[in-house]
Design an enzyme around this catalytic site. Structure first.
Site, PDB file in Angstrom:
ATOM      1  N   ARG A  98       0.973  -1.257   0.214  1.00 48.67           N
ATOM      2  CA  ARG A  98      -0.120  -0.191   0.086  1.00 48.67           C
ATOM      3  C   ARG A  98       0.624   1.106   0.096  1.00 48.67           C
ATOM      4  NH1 ARG A  98      -3.050  -2.924   3.668  1.00 48.67           N
ATOM      5  NH2 ARG A  98      -4.425  -4.239   2.290  1.00 48.67           N
ATOM      6  N   LYS A 130       3.497  12.375 -10.843  1.00 55.54           N
ATOM      7  CA  LYS A 130       3.165  11.265 -11.572  1.00 55.54           C
ATOM      8  C   LYS A 130       3.649   9.885 -12.010  1.00 55.54           C
ATOM      9  CE  LYS A 130      -0.338  14.572 -13.558  1.00 55.54           C
ATOM     10  NZ  LYS A 130      -0.683  14.646 -15.546  1.00 55.54           N
ATOM     11  N   GLU A 155      11.110  19.342 -24.876  1.00 63.69           N
ATOM     12  CA  GLU A 155      10.125  19.790 -23.468  1.00 63.69           C
ATOM     13  C   GLU A 155      10.879  21.086 -22.816  1.00 63.69           C
ATOM     14  OE1 GLU A 155       7.087  18.299 -23.092  1.00 63.69           O
ATOM     15  OE2 GLU A 155       7.260  16.610 -23.790  1.00 63.69           O
ATOM     16  N   LYS A 165       8.628  23.317 -13.985  1.00 65.53           N
ATOM     17  CA  LYS A 165       8.106  22.082 -14.067  1.00 65.53           C
ATOM     18  C   LYS A 165       7.632  22.609 -12.359  1.00 65.53           C
ATOM     19  CE  LYS A 165       6.186  18.145 -14.922  1.00 65.53           C
ATOM     20  NZ  LYS A 165       5.905  16.227 -15.424  1.00 65.53           N
ATOM     21  N   GLU A 167      -4.130  19.360 -11.603  1.00 68.51           N
ATOM     22  CA  GLU A 167      -4.457  19.903 -12.953  1.00 68.51           C
ATOM     23  C   GLU A 167      -6.132  20.163 -12.563  1.00 68.51           C
ATOM     24  OE1 GLU A 167      -2.174  16.947 -15.673  1.00 68.51           O
ATOM     25  OE2 GLU A 167      -3.703  18.362 -17.342  1.00 68.51           O
ATOM     26  N   ARG A 177      -1.646  23.284 -14.419  1.00 69.48           N
ATOM     27  CA  ARG A 177      -0.887  21.657 -14.339  1.00 69.48           C
ATOM     28  C   ARG A 177      -1.334  22.059 -16.245  1.00 69.48           C
ATOM     29  NH1 ARG A 177       1.640  17.403 -11.029  1.00 69.48           N
ATOM     30  NH2 ARG A 177       2.277  16.204 -13.052  1.00 69.48           N
ATOM     31  N   ASN A 214       0.669  21.478 -21.130  1.00 70.01           N
ATOM     32  CA  ASN A 214       0.560  20.598 -22.117  1.00 70.01           C
ATOM     33  C   ASN A 214       0.699  21.187 -23.574  1.00 70.01           C
ATOM     34  OD1 ASN A 214      -0.869  17.958 -21.148  1.00 70.01           O
ATOM     35  ND2 ASN A 214      -2.638  19.069 -20.658  1.00 70.01           N
ATOM     36  N   HIS A 266       1.010  19.409 -26.842  1.00 71.84           N
ATOM     37  CA  HIS A 266       0.935  18.573 -27.158  1.00 71.84           C
ATOM     38  C   HIS A 266      -0.171  17.976 -27.688  1.00 71.84           C
ATOM     39  CE1 HIS A 266       4.259  18.361 -23.302  1.00 71.84           C
ATOM     40  NE2 HIS A 266       3.643  16.961 -23.618  1.00 71.84           N
ATOM     41  N   HIS A 299       0.128  14.676 -29.164  1.00 70.77           N
ATOM     42  CA  HIS A 299      -0.276  13.217 -29.109  1.00 70.77           C
ATOM     43  C   HIS A 299      -0.904  12.836 -30.101  1.00 70.77           C
ATOM     44  CE1 HIS A 299      -0.897  13.993 -24.606  1.00 70.77           C
ATOM     45  NE2 HIS A 299       0.433  13.252 -24.827  1.00 70.77           N
ATOM     46  N   HIS A 315       8.152  11.353 -28.896  1.00 69.23           N
ATOM     47  CA  HIS A 315       7.206  12.085 -28.050  1.00 69.23           C
ATOM     48  C   HIS A 315       7.640  13.616 -27.588  1.00 69.23           C
ATOM     49  CE1 HIS A 315       4.977  13.705 -25.197  1.00 69.23           C
ATOM     50  NE2 HIS A 315       5.375  13.690 -24.284  1.00 69.23           N
TER      51      HIS A 315
HETATM   52  N1  NAD Z   1       5.449  10.966 -14.926  1.00 74.56           N
HETATM   53  C1  NAD Z   1       4.905  12.262 -15.995  1.00 74.56           C
HETATM   54  O1  NAD Z   1       4.430  12.974 -15.324  1.00 74.56           O
HETATM   55  C2  NAD Z   1       5.911  11.490 -17.497  1.00 74.56           C
HETATM   56  C3  NAD Z   1       5.779  13.184 -17.898  1.00 74.56           C
HETATM   57  C4  NAD Z   1       6.675  13.296 -19.314  1.00 74.56           C
HETATM   58  C5  NAD Z   1       6.171  11.477 -19.361  1.00 74.56           C
HETATM   59  N2  NAD Z   1       6.194  11.033 -19.282  1.00 74.56           N
HETATM   60  C6  NAD Z   1       6.576   8.915 -19.577  1.00 74.56           C
HETATM   61  O2  NAD Z   1       7.700   9.101 -20.014  1.00 74.56           O
HETATM   62  C7  NAD Z   1       7.896   8.071 -20.939  1.00 74.56           C
HETATM   63  C8  NAD Z   1       9.276   8.457 -21.838  1.00 74.56           C
HETATM   64  O3  NAD Z   1      10.286   8.701 -20.998  1.00 74.56           O
HETATM   65  P1  NAD Z   1      11.244   8.307 -22.621  1.00 74.56           P
HETATM   66  O4  NAD Z   1      11.310   9.749 -22.909  1.00 74.56           O
HETATM   67  O5  NAD Z   1      12.700   8.699 -20.956  1.00 74.56           O
HETATM   68  O6  NAD Z   1      11.809   7.121 -22.382  1.00 74.56           O
HETATM   69  P2  NAD Z   1      12.272   5.261 -21.639  1.00 74.56           P
HETATM   70  O7  NAD Z   1      12.548   5.316 -20.553  1.00 74.56           O
HETATM   71  O8  NAD Z   1      12.131   4.038 -23.188  1.00 74.56           O
HETATM   72  O9  NAD Z   1      14.054   6.031 -22.501  1.00 74.56           O
HETATM   73  C9  NAD Z   1      14.299   6.590 -23.849  1.00 74.56           C
HETATM   74  C10 NAD Z   1      15.910   4.971 -24.451  1.00 74.56           C
HETATM   75  O10 NAD Z   1      16.976   5.746 -23.970  1.00 74.56           O
HETATM   76  C11 NAD Z   1      17.328   4.650 -23.018  1.00 74.56           C
HETATM   77  N3  NAD Z   1      17.747   5.837 -21.824  1.00 74.56           N
HETATM   78  C12 NAD Z   1      18.113   5.794 -20.536  1.00 74.56           C
HETATM   79  N4  NAD Z   1      18.710   6.597 -20.285  1.00 74.56           N
HETATM   80  C13 NAD Z   1      20.127   6.769 -20.905  1.00 74.56           C
HETATM   81  C14 NAD Z   1      21.007   6.822 -20.558  1.00 74.56           C
HETATM   82  N5  NAD Z   1      21.497   7.844 -20.180  1.00 74.56           N
HETATM   83  N6  NAD Z   1      22.100   6.445 -22.041  1.00 74.56           N
HETATM   84  C15 NAD Z   1      21.996   6.176 -22.802  1.00 74.56           C
HETATM   85  N7  NAD Z   1      19.962   5.457 -22.940  1.00 74.56           N
HETATM   86  C16 NAD Z   1      19.563   5.866 -22.345  1.00 74.56           C
HETATM   87  C17 NAD Z   1      16.154   3.497 -22.437  1.00 74.56           C
HETATM   88  O11 NAD Z   1      17.081   1.761 -22.209  1.00 74.56           O
HETATM   89  C18 NAD Z   1      15.193   3.738 -23.424  1.00 74.56           C
HETATM   90  O12 NAD Z   1      15.430   3.081 -24.813  1.00 74.56           O
HETATM   91  C19 NAD Z   1       6.659   7.932 -21.862  1.00 74.56           C
HETATM   92  O13 NAD Z   1       5.813   6.524 -20.819  1.00 74.56           O
HETATM   93  C20 NAD Z   1       6.232   8.731 -20.309  1.00 74.56           C
HETATM   94  O14 NAD Z   1       4.024   8.480 -20.641  1.00 74.56           O
HETATM   95  C21 NAD Z   1       5.909  10.637 -18.071  1.00 74.56           C
HETATM   96 ZN    ZN Z   2       5.626  15.883 -22.762  1.00 74.81          ZN
END
Ligand code: NAD
Ligand code: ZN
Length: 357
Positions: free
Chosen positions: A116, A138, A180, A223, A233, A237, A241, A244, A248, A261
């Site tokens: 939990r 989030k 971003e 942020k 949000e 917040r 977007n 986006h 999206h 993305h």
């Molecule tokens: N929680 C939130 O508020 C929030 C906000 C924005 C995005 N997200 C989420 O984040 C995700 C995308 O994150 P991302 O773009 O970091 O993708 P990811 O975690 O898939 O990383 C991208 C790629 O880079 C690789 N990688 C990571 N660190 C590395 C490093 N230092 N050196 C070499 N390779 C590396 C990973 O293995 C992967 O292949 C999505 O699922 C999205 O929904 C969440």
């Molecule tokens: Zn984004």
């Protein structure tokens, strides 16, 4: 090292940004959270490149999840929780999520539900993870029906952003993360745009170590201020977007395969700039400035062959729709305006304009 304190209803937490800070994770965690992490969860790529730095210091054997958006799912949560159980983690244990947004979203959600809820530390290793995913509380995973459909608000106890990890990130991922940064800069710190590297071959070497620290810290500050004022949000917040709505839709219309993305967001920022001008909230100069900030991030997958009507149907099914149409965040000359109603026909025209170049 720069420290930014993030206010949260669930408890404030510090974000530490610096070159090499991961090497001190054990001591930082003990000092700030009261104890070191008992478990490290990462993905296969980051395990190979960076996990040894923390695993040795913490004397743990990392849990390695399969990477990629298609693996941001229930089974990864189950894998983490079962390992934690087998390793005897209890309610007072802390876990460390080391990786990009996929890892921090998944592990944060697993931490939110294990026994939990246990405390977790986010150690983002992608630019997007640092400036966006790891801050704000989030967490969640995808369902076959769509992204982020199950999740929880479960802020980390600490965020450790070691900008040195960006040295191994593929340049394409780096450029996508910069979209971003441009978004955050436009929302509330235009002078941050001057720190963003430009050109077709942007890479880690495009900035100095301290340049990365400063750029990441200033993005996180933006942020963190927004999420502190509107954690769930209700209003402000939504400004995050910016770019986006079309972003999206482009991702969904191409089955999440064509664009990273941030690349889709860069197109979305250009679309928002055109719409801001049409709606009379952004000057011609502002439109040009935002579009060129997006374009200066270098090449991104094309949109020429996509049918604007089909793409924009994905906007209409976005959760931001209500009875009066689709609510967009549009740029103004010094920030953004929320809840701008944009007709689908208008979005289609703007996408055609982008296709013309
Ligand atoms: N929680 C939130 O508020 C929030 C906000 C924005 C995005 N997200 C989420 O984040 C995700 C995308 O994150 P991302 O773009 O970091 O993708 P990811 O975690 O898939 O990383 C991208 C790629 O880079 C690789 N990688 C990571 N660190 C590395 C490093 N230092 N050196 C070499 N390779 C590396 C990973 O293995 C992967 O292949 C999505 O699922 C999205 O929904 C969440
Ligand atoms: Zn984004």
């Amino acid at each position: 090292m720069i420290t930014i304190d993030v206010r949260s209803a669930a408890g404030d937490y510090p974000v530490l940004i610096g070159s090499g800070v991961l090497d001190d994770i054990s001591e930082l965690s003990a000092r700030i959270v009261g104890r070191p992490p008992r478990s490290v969860v990462t993905d296969a790529v980051v395990a190979r490149l960076h996990a040894h730095r923390v695993a040795a210091a913490l004397d743990v054997d990392p849990i390695v999840l399969a990477g990629g958006e298609s693996n941001k799912r229930w089974s990864a949560v189950e894998t983490s929780c079962r390992r934690w159980l087998a390793d005897g983690l209890d309610r007072s244990s802390i876990v460390l999520a080391l990786g990009g947004g996929i890892v921090t979203d998944t592990v944060g959600f697993a931490a939110a539900t294990y026994l939990r809820g246990i405390a977790w530390i986010a150690a983002p290793t992608t630019l997007l993870g640092m400036v966006d995913a790891a801050v704000g509380g989030k967490t969640g995973v995808n369902l076959p029906e769509g992204k982020n459909l199950v999740g929880a608000f479960w802020p980390p106890a600490l965020v450790v952003a070691d900008t040195d990890t960006l040295a191994t990130l593929p340049p394409r991922e780096l450029r996508a993360g910069l979209a971003e940064v441009v978004k955050a800069a436009w929302i509330s710190d235009h002078s941050l745009l001057d720190l963003v590297p430009v050109g077709a071959d942007i890479g880690y070497d495009s900035l100095t170590k301290s340049g990365w620290v400063e750029m990441v810290a200033r993005s996180i500050r933006i942020k963190s201020e927004i999420v502190a004022d509107d954690e769930r949000e209700a209003g402000l917040r939504k400004s995050l977007n910016l770019g986006h709505t079309l972003g999206h839709a482009l991702e969904a219309a191409t089955d999440y395969r064509r664009f990273l993305h941030g690349e889709a967001v860069a197109w979305g920022l250009e679309a928002a700039a055109l719409l801001g001008r049409r709606h009379g909230v952004l000057s011609a100069h502002g439109e040009q400035e935002l579009r060129s900030a997006a374009q200066r991030l270098g090449p991104r997958p094309a949109i020429d062959d996509l049918d604007p009507e089909r793409v924009c149907r994905f906007i209409a099914t976005d959760k931001k729709r209500d009875a009066q149409g689709v609510a967009w965040v549009l740029p103004t000359d010094d920030g953004v305006v929320l809840d701008q109603r944009v007709e689908t026909s208008e979005a289609i025209e703007v996408m055609r304009e982008l296709q013309r170049g």
